[in-house]
Design a protein around this motif. Structure first.
Motif, PDB file in Angstrom:
ATOM      1  N   PRO A  72      27.546  17.541 -18.320  1.00 30.74           N
ATOM      2  CA  PRO A  72      26.285  16.883 -18.675  1.00 30.74           C
ATOM      3  C   PRO A  72      26.389  15.362 -18.704  1.00 30.74           C
ATOM      4  O   PRO A  72      27.411  14.800 -19.083  1.00 30.74           O
ATOM      5  N   ILE A  73      25.297  14.739 -18.267  1.00 29.81           N
ATOM      6  CA  ILE A  73      25.172  13.280 -18.317  1.00 29.81           C
ATOM      7  C   ILE A  73      24.019  12.975 -19.260  1.00 29.81           C
ATOM      8  O   ILE A  73      22.927  13.519 -19.120  1.00 29.81           O
ATOM      9  N   ARG A  74      24.295  12.121 -20.235  1.00 26.56           N
ATOM     10  CA  ARG A  74      23.291  11.707 -21.218  1.00 26.56           C
ATOM     11  C   ARG A  74      23.043  10.224 -21.012  1.00 26.56           C
ATOM     12  O   ARG A  74      23.979   9.434 -21.060  1.00 26.56           O
ATOM     13  N   MET A  75      21.772   9.856 -20.812  1.00 24.33           N
ATOM     14  CA  MET A  75      21.437   8.449 -20.569  1.00 24.33           C
ATOM     15  C   MET A  75      20.358   7.973 -21.531  1.00 24.33           C
ATOM     16  O   MET A  75      19.328   8.618 -21.674  1.00 24.33           O
ATOM     17  N   VAL A  76      20.625   6.840 -22.146  1.00 22.87           N
ATOM     18  CA  VAL A  76      19.664   6.182 -23.018  1.00 22.87           C
ATOM     19  C   VAL A  76      19.332   4.839 -22.370  1.00 22.87           C
ATOM     20  O   VAL A  76      20.231   4.103 -21.940  1.00 22.87           O
ATOM     21  N   ASN A  77      18.045   4.532 -22.279  1.00 21.36           N
ATOM     22  CA  ASN A  77      17.555   3.296 -21.657  1.00 21.36           C
ATOM     23  C   ASN A  77      18.119   3.083 -20.244  1.00 21.36           C
ATOM     24  O   ASN A  77      18.589   1.998 -19.910  1.00 21.36           O
ATOM     25  N   PRO A  78      18.056   4.100 -19.380  1.00 26.98           N
ATOM     26  CA  PRO A  78      18.592   3.917 -18.026  1.00 26.98           C
ATOM     27  C   PRO A  78      17.739   2.956 -17.206  1.00 26.98           C
ATOM     28  O   PRO A  78      16.528   2.872 -17.389  1.00 26.98           O
ATOM     29  N   GLU A  79      18.412   2.211 -16.338  1.00 29.10           N
ATOM     30  CA  GLU A  79      17.698   1.336 -15.405  1.00 29.10           C
ATOM     31  C   GLU A  79      18.432   1.343 -14.076  1.00 29.10           C
ATOM     32  O   GLU A  79      19.664   1.309 -14.027  1.00 29.10           O
ATOM     33  N   ILE A  80      17.668   1.407 -13.006  1.00 32.60           N
ATOM     34  CA  ILE A  80      18.246   1.355 -11.672  1.00 32.60           C
ATOM     35  C   ILE A  80      18.494  -0.111 -11.343  1.00 32.60           C
ATOM     36  O   ILE A  80      17.568  -0.925 -11.378  1.00 32.60           O
ATOM     37  N   VAL A  81      19.765  -0.437 -11.064  1.00 30.55           N
ATOM     38  CA  VAL A  81      20.123  -1.819 -10.763  1.00 30.55           C
ATOM     39  C   VAL A  81      20.354  -2.029  -9.263  1.00 30.55           C
ATOM     40  O   VAL A  81      20.489  -3.162  -8.807  1.00 30.55           O
ATOM     41  N   TRP A  82      20.397  -0.938  -8.494  1.00 31.51           N
ATOM     42  CA  TRP A  82      20.543  -1.012  -7.047  1.00 31.51           C
ATOM     43  C   TRP A  82      20.071   0.307  -6.444  1.00 31.51           C
ATOM     44  O   TRP A  82      20.290   1.374  -7.031  1.00 31.51           O
ATOM     45  N   ALA A  83      19.408   0.222  -5.311  1.00 30.42           N
ATOM     46  CA  ALA A  83      18.998   1.413  -4.567  1.00 30.42           C
ATOM     47  C   ALA A  83      19.286   1.190  -3.095  1.00 30.42           C
ATOM     48  O   ALA A  83      19.090   0.079  -2.580  1.00 30.42           O
ATOM     49  N   SER A  84      19.756   2.228  -2.428  1.00 25.14           N
ATOM     50  CA  SER A  84      20.082   2.121  -1.005  1.00 25.14           C
ATOM     51  C   SER A  84      18.813   1.972  -0.167  1.00 25.14           C
ATOM     52  O   SER A  84      17.733   2.387  -0.582  1.00 25.14           O
ATOM     53  N   ASP A  85      18.977   1.393   1.007  1.00 24.44           N
ATOM     54  CA  ASP A  85      17.871   1.297   1.949  1.00 24.44           C
ATOM     55  C   ASP A  85      17.625   2.639   2.623  1.00 24.44           C
ATOM     56  O   ASP A  85      16.520   2.924   3.074  1.00 24.44           O
ATOM     57  N   GLU A  86      18.684   3.431   2.697  1.00 17.90           N
ATOM     58  CA  GLU A  86      18.592   4.757   3.319  1.00 17.90           C
ATOM     59  C   GLU A  86      17.869   5.719   2.377  1.00 17.90           C
ATOM     60  O   GLU A  86      18.076   5.684   1.163  1.00 17.90           O
ATOM     61  N   ASP A  87      17.015   6.569   2.944  1.00 20.99           N
ATOM     62  CA  ASP A  87      16.279   7.552   2.147  1.00 20.99           C
ATOM     63  C   ASP A  87      16.838   8.948   2.349  1.00 20.99           C
ATOM     64  O   ASP A  87      17.510   9.231   3.336  1.00 20.99           O
ATOM     65  N   ASN A  88      16.539   9.806   1.378  1.00 15.26           N
ATOM     66  CA  ASN A  88      16.875  11.221   1.428  1.00 15.26           C
ATOM     67  C   ASN A  88      15.617  12.003   1.060  1.00 15.26           C
ATOM     68  O   ASN A  88      14.829  11.549   0.232  1.00 15.26           O
ATOM     69  N   THR A  89      15.477  13.178   1.621  1.00 10.71           N
ATOM     70  CA  THR A  89      14.365  14.051   1.274  1.00 10.71           C
ATOM     71  C   THR A  89      14.929  15.305   0.635  1.00 10.71           C
ATOM     72  O   THR A  89      15.819  15.945   1.205  1.00 10.71           O
ATOM     73  N   TYR A  90      14.462  15.608  -0.569  1.00  9.81           N
ATOM     74  CA  TYR A  90      14.856  16.834  -1.264  1.00  9.81           C
ATOM     75  C   TYR A  90      13.602  17.598  -1.668  1.00  9.81           C
ATOM     76  O   TYR A  90      12.581  16.984  -2.006  1.00  9.81           O
ATOM     77  N   GLU A  91      13.714  18.909  -1.672  1.00  8.07           N
ATOM     78  CA  GLU A  91      12.637  19.718  -2.218  1.00  8.07           C
ATOM     79  C   GLU A  91      12.799  19.696  -3.730  1.00  8.07           C
ATOM     80  O   GLU A  91      13.792  20.190  -4.257  1.00  8.07           O
ATOM     81  N   GLU A  92      11.839  19.085  -4.405  1.00  8.48           N
ATOM     82  CA  GLU A  92      11.912  18.926  -5.855  1.00  8.48           C
ATOM     83  C   GLU A  92      11.002  19.913  -6.557  1.00  8.48           C
ATOM     84  O   GLU A  92       9.973  20.323  -6.031  1.00  8.48           O
ATOM     85  N   GLY A  93      11.420  20.260  -7.753  1.00  3.46           N
ATOM     86  CA  GLY A  93      10.632  21.048  -8.671  1.00  3.46           C
ATOM     87  C   GLY A  93      10.732  20.361 -10.021  1.00  3.46           C
ATOM     88  O   GLY A  93      11.458  19.375 -10.167  1.00  3.46           O
ATOM     89  N   CYS A  94      10.025  20.879 -11.008  1.00  2.90           N
ATOM     90  CA  CYS A  94      10.022  20.225 -12.319  1.00  2.90           C
ATOM     91  C   CYS A  94       9.672  21.247 -13.391  1.00  2.90           C
ATOM     92  O   CYS A  94       8.766  22.061 -13.197  1.00  2.90           O
ATOM     93  N   LEU A  95      10.379  21.173 -14.509  1.00  6.49           N
ATOM     94  CA  LEU A  95      10.091  22.085 -15.620  1.00  6.49           C
ATOM     95  C   LEU A  95       8.675  21.856 -16.167  1.00  6.49           C
ATOM     96  O   LEU A  95       8.092  22.755 -16.751  1.00  6.49           O
ATOM     97  N   SER A  96       8.125  20.665 -15.943  1.00  2.00           N
ATOM     98  CA  SER A  96       6.763  20.360 -16.398  1.00  2.00           C
ATOM     99  C   SER A  96       5.703  20.678 -15.350  1.00  2.00           C
ATOM    100  O   SER A  96       4.511  20.507 -15.595  1.00  2.00           O
ATOM    101  N   VAL A  97       6.140  21.098 -14.174  1.00  3.99           N
ATOM    102  CA  VAL A  97       5.234  21.525 -13.100  1.00  3.99           C
ATOM    103  C   VAL A  97       5.777  22.862 -12.594  1.00  3.99           C
ATOM    104  O   VAL A  97       6.289  22.960 -11.485  1.00  3.99           O
ATOM    105  N   PRO A  98       5.720  23.888 -13.460  1.00  2.00           N
ATOM    106  CA  PRO A  98       6.413  25.143 -13.153  1.00  2.00           C
ATOM    107  C   PRO A  98       5.925  25.824 -11.874  1.00  2.00           C
ATOM    108  O   PRO A  98       4.736  25.823 -11.568  1.00  2.00           O
ATOM    109  N   GLU A  99       6.899  26.372 -11.153  1.00  2.00           N
ATOM    110  CA  GLU A  99       6.666  27.196  -9.969  1.00  2.00           C
ATOM    111  C   GLU A  99       6.038  26.444  -8.800  1.00  2.00           C
ATOM    112  O   GLU A  99       5.446  27.051  -7.919  1.00  2.00           O
ATOM    113  N   HIS A 100       6.174  25.130  -8.781  1.00  2.00           N
ATOM    114  CA  HIS A 100       5.684  24.323  -7.663  1.00  2.00           C
ATOM    115  C   HIS A 100       6.819  23.437  -7.167  1.00  2.00           C
ATOM    116  O   HIS A 100       7.544  22.840  -7.972  1.00  2.00           O
ATOM    117  N   TYR A 101       6.956  23.377  -5.852  1.00  2.00           N
ATOM    118  CA  TYR A 101       8.041  22.620  -5.225  1.00  2.00           C
ATOM    119  C   TYR A 101       7.485  21.879  -4.026  1.00  2.00           C
ATOM    120  O   TYR A 101       6.581  22.366  -3.355  1.00  2.00           O
TER     121      TYR A 101
END
Length: 170
Positions: A72-101
């Motif tokens: 497990p990773i626990r993060m408090v006050n996370p902030e993105i300090v760098w992001a790649s120019d390259e993109d990735n596509t993932y099929e996402e789902g969410c516990l707050s949007v059940p049964e939809h991807y």
């Protein structure tokens, strides 16, 4: 530790911006523990505090598929300090949007600065699935759901289905 109820869209709390945590104390450590237990119970691979009705900048993640692979990773006050120019596509789902991807395009790699459960400053470089999960969970802290990255037509269709499911359950 406790398994907490997870809010589902279109709950207005999920669209609210979270406040930074002033100090990592016993209350925050208990919140992190409850969030991990809730996430594992769901089951999921990430959970943000707003999903359990707490508007604070706290997230937990674990992309280990089996119990023996948990890290497990626990993060408090996370902030993105760098992001790649390259993109990735993932099929996402969410516990707050059940049964939809749906496929979501995000940076393929990110560097995130955060406080751990002891209050120590940390930084990780995440790529692949972990990069997607950390960005997905951090979106929750700003009131953004993965469906907000979709076309309005697709997003509205999902929200109508969720509302109908909620009414049918009542």
């Amino acid at each position: 530790m406790a398994v907490l109820p997870i809010l589902t869209a279109p709950d207005p709390v999920l669209k609210s911006k979270s406040k930074p945590v002033a100090a990592v104390d016993d209350r925050i450590r208990a919140l992190l523990a409850d969030m991990l237990e809730t996430m594992y119970h769901a089951p999921g691979i990430g959970l943000a505090a707003p999903q359990i009705g707490v508007l604070e900048r706290v997230i937990v993640m674990d992309i280990g598929r089996k119990e023996e692979d948990r890290d497990p990773i626990r993060m408090v006050n996370p902030e993105i300090v760098w992001a790649s120019d390259e993109d990735n596509t993932y099929e996402e789902g969410c516990l707050s949007v059940p049964e939809h991807y749906s496929n979501v395009v995000r940076p393929a790699a990110v560097k995130v600065r955060y406080l751990d459960e002891t209050g120590e400053k940390k930084e990780i470089h995440a790529d692949g699935l972990l990069a997607t999960v950390v960005q997905h969970e951090m979106d929750h802290l700003d009131g953004i759901l993965f469906i907000d990255h979709l076309s309005s037509l697709k997003r509205n269709m999902i929200l109508r289905k969720l509302l109908k499911a909620r009414k049918d359950a009542e």
